[in-house]
Scaffold this active site. Sequence first.
Site, PDB file in Angstrom:
ATOM      1  N   ASP A 289     -14.843  14.616   7.818  1.00 24.50           N
ATOM      2  CA  ASP A 289     -13.599  14.186   8.246  1.00 24.50           C
ATOM      3  C   ASP A 289     -13.394  12.599   7.685  1.00 24.50           C
ATOM      4  OD1 ASP A 289     -11.178  14.100   9.668  1.00 24.50           O
ATOM      5  OD2 ASP A 289     -12.042  13.174  11.512  1.00 24.50           O
ATOM      6  N   HIS A 290     -12.088  12.296   7.541  1.00 27.54           N
ATOM      7  CA  HIS A 290     -11.618  10.874   7.251  1.00 27.54           C
ATOM      8  C   HIS A 290     -11.671   9.853   8.700  1.00 27.54           C
ATOM      9  CE1 HIS A 290      -9.551  12.495   3.451  1.00 27.54           C
ATOM     10  NE2 HIS A 290     -10.865  12.075   3.221  1.00 27.54           N
ATOM     11  N   TYR A 459      -7.440  13.009  11.175  1.00 28.27           N
ATOM     12  CA  TYR A 459      -6.947  14.495  11.629  1.00 28.27           C
ATOM     13  C   TYR A 459      -7.258  15.388  10.344  1.00 28.27           C
ATOM     14  CZ  TYR A 459      -4.044  11.330  14.603  1.00 28.27           C
ATOM     15  OH  TYR A 459      -3.664  10.261  15.257  1.00 28.27           O
ATOM     16  N   HIS A 460      -8.471  15.084   9.627  1.00 29.15           N
ATOM     17  CA  HIS A 460      -8.784  15.968   8.439  1.00 29.15           C
ATOM     18  C   HIS A 460     -10.192  16.706   8.241  1.00 29.15           C
ATOM     19  CE1 HIS A 460      -5.797  12.605   6.294  1.00 29.15           C
ATOM     20  NE2 HIS A 460      -5.086  13.304   7.042  1.00 29.15           N
ATOM     21  N   PRO A 461     -10.380  17.446   9.250  1.00 25.86           N
ATOM     22  CA  PRO A 461     -11.734  18.029   9.308  1.00 25.86           C
ATOM     23  C   PRO A 461     -11.638  19.065   8.187  1.00 25.86           C
ATOM     24  CG  PRO A 461     -10.353  18.733  11.238  1.00 25.86           C
ATOM     25  CD  PRO A 461      -9.692  17.700  10.658  1.00 25.86           C
TER      26      PRO A 461
END
Length: 536
Positions: A289-290, A459-461
């Site tokens: 994730d980010h 919000y980037h899994p």
Amino acid sequence: MYDYIIVGAGSAGCVLANRLSEDPAVKVLLLEAGGADTAKEIQIPVAFAKLFKSACDWAYYTEPEPQLGNRNLYWPRGKVLGGSSSINAMIYIRGNRADYDQWRDLGNRGWGYSDVLPYFKKAENQEHGASEYHGSSGPLCVSDLRTVNPLSEAFVAAGEESGFRRNPDFNAASQEGFGFYQVTQSKGKRHSAAAAYLHPVRARKNLTVLTGVHVFGIAFEGKRAVTVSFQDGNSSTQERAEREIILCGGAIGSPQLLMLSGVGPAEQLHAFNIPVVCDLPGVGKNLQDHPATVMAYECTQPITLANAESLPNLMRYLCFRRGQLTSNVAEAGAFIKTSSNCAIPDMQYHFGVGYFVEHGFQQIEGHAFSIGATLLHPFSRGDIRLRSNNPLDAPAIRGNYFSDERDMKVMLEGVKTARALALTKAFSGYRGSELLPGADTKDDSAFRAHIANVTETLYHPTGTCKMGQDAAAVVDSELRVHGVEGLRVIDASIMPTMVGGNTNAPTIMIAEKAADLIKSGSHKETGDLALSGVAR
């Protein structure tokens, strides 16, 4: 009886429902746990944070994160037609060309930058027209922001003042530099994957869309996936797929459903008395994730989004689809290298025209602006595990942020650069005191504490059903699940490594490419059990 059953009407699922149902002889069933995308907050761009923890959100939480003060991080994910494309900040970023060349070099033939660029272009309806890097006849509207805040202009000017170049297009020849984000909007309204791909084809007789249905599992005949079981109201229903079942549940939902269906790490399945169909140890692993760490400043002029819901702004939006209500909050951004050793940018910035802290839940009196430092290529890896064998129980999410010290070193440079940007002359007419972390934060120890206290997901899994041929891979380069037949995963979970940027556009690209892979193989048996020589 259906040819294809698609589980999840998010960004990928909407694309596939459209493309696979183009052939009127093919029957497609699309299943979505959430409801229709009718909430006004979906359509009004600036209102997206109001959808967090609503009926449109799965509202996941991680397990306690050891490097982040043992906090349980909130992870919003879309539970609505359009999935997260209906609740996100609409930023259209593809990532760096080197990201896709890395996928190819890891053994995923057909996934290099030159292979995927045509699919980005196929999806895109670019406001500025077609070019070497952009398409103009695709379903997804990609546009400039209709109203840009002076603070966003100041951020880009601060980058230039600091020696960085202005970049007019992050998705063209070079990613590096400062500029304004393009957004997935159409005439000032959100243009989600549902708006772009699903709604225009809902009337097709060969496409069935069911909302409010929670998928419980997939049943197999031998090694072939054949039926999907789901809750529809108070009853349980099964539907059969003659060709394929396609999982589009994202980096959380897809590995969870695989494990509930007996495909995953055998020891974990045994622990919950789930019969093992295929021992696939990589399911749920490789979670990336980010992480984003915010710096926030008082704004001395009343021009931030704190005014967004004023009557003049509302009238301007209703009459002209312009003004602050068209803002995506993070209007401007940047991609930089924090070290001369970096081949490509390792840090992204999201400039917020307001006090965007703790997903917007934390509020203050007055006006402020925010600079979010985002780590692009984390070394840390987490995982998704079952919490029980009950499909209604959310899985256990371990982000393991900053478990690799290399990530902390990059983030330290990122937040220090964010402060330097805020202190430039470009912001002199707007900048008040530093709210977060505060002027008394000066050494690395204090910055580390700030990172631990405020870092959240961007919000980037991704990555939990990774594509590849190694022992940890879950799908092959055609996104077929290893070791079984008739089953694919098509969503952000298949990314073997993270792209350097926001993940919605890449997810749509993945689905566009996958649709062609499915169509090109429809004349032959899909889901080949052969594993390219890999022993499993």
